[in-house]
Motif scaffolding. Sequence first.
Motif, PDB file in Angstrom:
ATOM      1  N   HIS A 128       0.981  -1.327  -0.405  1.00  0.00           N
ATOM      2  CA  HIS A 128       0.436   0.208  -0.243  1.00  0.00           C
ATOM      3  C   HIS A 128       1.035   0.841  -0.059  1.00  0.00           C
ATOM      4  N   GLY A 164     -11.235   1.140  -0.135  1.00  0.00           N
ATOM      5  CA  GLY A 164      -9.596   0.754   0.104  1.00  0.00           C
ATOM      6  C   GLY A 164      -9.721   0.222   1.325  1.00  0.00           C
ATOM      7  N   ALA A 165     -10.402   0.365   2.431  1.00  0.00           N
ATOM      8  CA  ALA A 165     -10.663  -0.086   3.597  1.00  0.00           C
ATOM      9  C   ALA A 165     -11.620  -1.982   3.319  1.00  0.00           C
ATOM     10  N   GLY A 182     -11.070  -3.164   0.728  1.00  0.00           N
ATOM     11  CA  GLY A 182     -10.071  -4.152  -0.008  1.00  0.00           C
ATOM     12  C   GLY A 182      -8.990  -4.889   1.236  1.00  0.00           C
ATOM     13  N   VAL A 183      -8.708  -4.041   2.150  1.00  0.00           N
ATOM     14  CA  VAL A 183      -7.700  -4.475   3.598  1.00  0.00           C
ATOM     15  C   VAL A 183      -8.112  -6.190   4.033  1.00  0.00           C
ATOM     16  N   SER A 241     -15.938  -3.248  -2.568  1.00  0.00           N
ATOM     17  CA  SER A 241     -14.445  -2.812  -2.775  1.00  0.00           C
ATOM     18  C   SER A 241     -14.394  -2.056  -4.213  1.00  0.00           C
ATOM     19  N   ASN A 274      -8.096   4.498  -3.027  1.00  0.00           N
ATOM     20  CA  ASN A 274      -8.312   3.493  -2.657  1.00  0.00           C
ATOM     21  C   ASN A 274      -6.811   2.833  -1.625  1.00  0.00           C
ATOM     22  N   HIS A 275      -5.370   3.457  -2.497  1.00  0.00           N
ATOM     23  CA  HIS A 275      -4.371   2.881  -1.573  1.00  0.00           C
ATOM     24  C   HIS A 275      -3.804   4.214  -0.422  1.00  0.00           C
ATOM     25  N   GLY A 298      -6.231   2.877   2.633  1.00  0.00           N
ATOM     26  CA  GLY A 298      -5.885   1.436   2.227  1.00  0.00           C
ATOM     27  C   GLY A 298      -4.860   1.222   3.377  1.00  0.00           C
ATOM     28  N   THR A 331      -3.661  -1.269   6.947  1.00  0.00           N
ATOM     29  CA  THR A 331      -2.748  -1.946   6.950  1.00  0.00           C
ATOM     30  C   THR A 331      -1.259  -1.450   8.108  1.00  0.00           C
TER      31      THR A 331
END
Length: 301
Positions: free
Chosen positions: A37, A69-70, A72-73, A162, A182-183, A186, A190
């Motif tokens: 990320h 992004g959240a 996706g984690v 996501s 998104n990144h 996240g 992470t």
Amino acid sequence: MYQLLALINGIILSVMISVNGNLSVQYSAFTAAAIIHAVGSLFALLLCASQKNRKPVWTHRPKWIYLGGAIGVFTTVFQNLAFTYISITSVIALGLLGQTVTSLVIDSSGLFGMEKRPLPRYAFIGLGLSVFGIFVMLDTSVTTAALGAAISFASGISMVLSRTANARLAEKTGALQGSLVNHLVGLPITVILAFAVAAASGTSAAASAGGSFRPWIYFGGALGVVVVMLLNITVPKIPGFQLTLLVFVGQVFTGILLDIVAGSYQTGATLWGGMIIAAGIAVNMILERVIAVSKKTPHSS
């Protein structure tokens, strides 16, 4: 065009998973996720800095569109947990099943502001083949570890949620800036997870000792930016069900090619399931083209 982009996205996704897998060997899975990320955020920032006409990023509504992004984690966490219960092939298959079901629900109902795309009758032929291909990939591990099967299915659901949130945000910010958000969203999650897991296990988040320095294993985050950006472009343009299967086909056959190059390829359920799913997609696309042509062709009285 958009179908081709979905296939290309699957190809890039397969390469990205391979690169990130090597990074996870060097570090823990959660530390690797934080690095991915961080690299992705930096790469997206550099790309966005070169854009001339940038749109506002953080002022849009509804606010849930920033959660891609959240979510996706959690997809990654669900997959990692599922790997401890069932086989990799079954994780892939059940994740794909979760994606397929969720995509069909969103397509048919128009949830989350997406375009309503009910499944036409002819598409049930391809759908049946695709679902059969998914079940071909399953093995007996799913019958002995129901929790792992449920977690893997949940990973597929979260993956579609996501990409849907990211696509809605990209409509307002652009595909590239949407990937950046998104990144960035996240990244802190992470980092917190990496330190929390390291503290709970009494281990270090640093790289494991030994082995030569391989800079290429750190480029998964950059590939992730491209993957999210392509999804931001394709999600609003083609049905989620079709997108899910096209990305999977590109991913699974590229994965097989990478295994052949690495000398670790073994014919198995993933290959046969992938071929059946590809056949289902081909049948649907052929029927779609035939019906479109028949509607345009004037009928003689």
